[in-house]
Motif scaffolding. Sequence first.
Motif, PDB file in Angstrom:
ATOM      1  N   GLU A 123       1.811 -47.535 -19.490  1.00  0.00           N
ATOM      2  CA  GLU A 123       1.485 -46.839 -20.736  1.00  0.00           C
ATOM      3  C   GLU A 123       2.577 -47.020 -21.789  1.00  0.00           C
ATOM      4  O   GLU A 123       2.384 -46.704 -22.961  1.00  0.00           O
ATOM      5  N   GLU A 161      -5.597 -50.309 -24.166  1.00  0.00           N
ATOM      6  CA  GLU A 161      -6.130 -48.954 -24.177  1.00  0.00           C
ATOM      7  C   GLU A 161      -6.685 -48.582 -22.805  1.00  0.00           C
ATOM      8  O   GLU A 161      -6.570 -47.436 -22.361  1.00  0.00           O
ATOM      9  N   ARG A 162      -7.294 -49.552 -22.130  1.00  0.00           N
ATOM     10  CA  ARG A 162      -7.827 -49.305 -20.792  1.00  0.00           C
ATOM     11  C   ARG A 162      -6.704 -48.961 -19.815  1.00  0.00           C
ATOM     12  O   ARG A 162      -6.835 -48.039 -19.004  1.00  0.00           O
ATOM     13  N   LYS A 198      -3.773 -47.651 -20.553  1.00  0.00           N
ATOM     14  CA  LYS A 198      -3.247 -46.317 -20.875  1.00  0.00           C
ATOM     15  C   LYS A 198      -4.193 -45.225 -20.402  1.00  0.00           C
ATOM     16  O   LYS A 198      -3.755 -44.177 -19.898  1.00  0.00           O
ATOM     17  N   GLU A 199      -5.494 -45.478 -20.528  1.00  0.00           N
ATOM     18  CA  GLU A 199      -6.478 -44.506 -20.052  1.00  0.00           C
ATOM     19  C   GLU A 199      -6.384 -44.341 -18.536  1.00  0.00           C
ATOM     20  O   GLU A 199      -6.369 -43.211 -18.021  1.00  0.00           O
ATOM     21  N   LEU A 200      -6.322 -45.467 -17.820  1.00  0.00           N
ATOM     22  CA  LEU A 200      -6.260 -45.405 -16.361  1.00  0.00           C
ATOM     23  C   LEU A 200      -4.964 -44.760 -15.885  1.00  0.00           C
ATOM     24  O   LEU A 200      -4.966 -43.986 -14.918  1.00  0.00           O
ATOM     25  N   GLU A 201      -3.862 -45.048 -16.552  1.00  0.00           N
ATOM     26  CA  GLU A 201      -2.594 -44.436 -16.132  1.00  0.00           C
ATOM     27  C   GLU A 201      -2.611 -42.933 -16.386  1.00  0.00           C
ATOM     28  O   GLU A 201      -1.975 -42.168 -15.659  1.00  0.00           O
ATOM     29  N   SER A 202      -3.351 -42.496 -17.390  1.00  0.00           N
ATOM     30  CA  SER A 202      -3.469 -41.051 -17.614  1.00  0.00           C
ATOM     31  C   SER A 202      -4.271 -40.384 -16.504  1.00  0.00           C
ATOM     32  O   SER A 202      -4.165 -39.178 -16.285  1.00  0.00           O
ATOM     33  N   LEU A 203      -5.061 -41.193 -15.788  1.00  0.00           N
ATOM     34  CA  LEU A 203      -5.855 -40.676 -14.669  1.00  0.00           C
ATOM     35  C   LEU A 203      -5.122 -40.785 -13.334  1.00  0.00           C
ATOM     36  O   LEU A 203      -5.676 -40.402 -12.298  1.00  0.00           O
TER      37      LEU A 203
END
Length: 529
Positions: free
Chosen positions: A331, A361-362, A364-369
């Motif tokens: 991220e 963006e994908r 960063k989204e996955l790392e937020s999960l």
Amino acid sequence: MVKVELYDTTLRDGAQREGISFSVLDKLRIAHKLDDFGVQFIEGGWPGANPKDNEFFQQALGAGFKHARLVAFGSTRKAGTAVEHDVNIKALLDSGAPVVTLVGKSSAPQVEKVLETSLDENINMVADSIRFLKSKGRTVFLDAEHFFDGYKADKEYSIKVLVAAAEAGAECLVLCDTNGGSLPDEIAGAVREVVAAVNVPVGIHAHNDAELAVANTIAAVKAGATQVQGTINGYGERCGNANLCSIIPALKLKMGIDVIPDESVGRLTELAHFVSEVANLAPDPFLPYVGHSAFTHKAGLHVSGLSRWTFAYQHIDPASVGNKPRTLVSELSGKTNIIQRAKEIGVDFSARGDEVRGLLERVKELESLGFQYENAEASFDLLVHRASPGYAAPFELIDFMVVVEKRRRAPTLACEHEEMMSEAVVKVRVNGEVMHTAAEGNGPVNALDAALRKALLPSYPALSRVRLNDFKVRILEESTGTGSIVRVLIESTDGVEEWHTVGASSNLIEASWLALVDGLEYCLIKDRS
């Protein structure tokens, strides 16, 4: 040009590291590797200390070395013992090694408190032992044990021991920072004074208890030391010895000292990993020069700079020591990280700005999960491939089911016995055909692995070589208890290379499945490219 010789003591000092136990074959393999690398002296062990060292010298002398000279290590004669009757001296001679390194006290407090003998007798022990071994045709080095601490306590006595050793015929006086607590300026000052006081070469043997062994070694060389003792990967007792894998490139690449052949420098990383493999220790990824992370870049600013200039954030070219740069994606990454990492796996994203932004963006989204890609490069590489037009996955999951059941066996005289049974049912589409398979396993993840392989192996027999080396689970949100997000990291290998994949979910089985599937898909993509 100043000539500096390398003296490797991995087989003795390095073997004193907690967790290392070299067999005779291990020691022979490492010795031949060191010889091929260009090390001048290889210390094989302490003859008479154990049968293993005795056998090593017997075999090593018959093996023959191209470059290196074999060294036997041992102590001076004991106090009050005639040198010709000393058991340790006899063992050194019986080893047949052409070079002998004697360890002798050069610290007055050590002589009086540990040896419990007189200062004069200690000097006689050193001189008598050297003269006797020299008379038998041996090259003799003195490891002046505790020299730097002794120098601080009683400088005159420490230097007096060295002068006596030089007069007796020692061909190198090696100053030992045995407790590993000296500072570089202290090392340099003492070495300069010794070099001025004796007319024989001076060496350095540093321990790493203050994390200064490499710095102290370099300081000693700059002050006039011409023999460097150390171990591969810095192995050794307590905090280890001076790491030759850091010292060699410092001397060769930064100081211009020709310590090894030019062609050997590029094999340094290979040597480091070879020794760690023989020692049955995982390579330290954070070692300078030879570690897997030594030239790894994560910050977007750094990766952007490196894309313009190789030395923007690297002090040497990684290839010069046989290593390579790596780009991590997380991220914290920028677009350059994505482009550079994709380039490393043969995908050109340089003119595909929208796809790069979408992939970033994908991530960063996955790392937020809960996903994390910096230690799961194979999973990220799959994201890159999946983002490429025309990519076709080698298989497609339709659904899976896992059953875990506790079964009670018939009681025995001792006790009732309960066992856990895990069964997985997997449905996947492979080459247009739906495969429906089931398998039992030692736990739900093992059952899933077995069922998935049963479905894939008829089409992809190469997967039979893949095995799981490691399986790690990390709880990311402890405050939510059993409903926490968990991250699963799997290390897989096909016997040739290793790769890491990641999965994350509030369901441990799902997280494991995601990492497991990535590991098998990556193997198939790797073999394609």
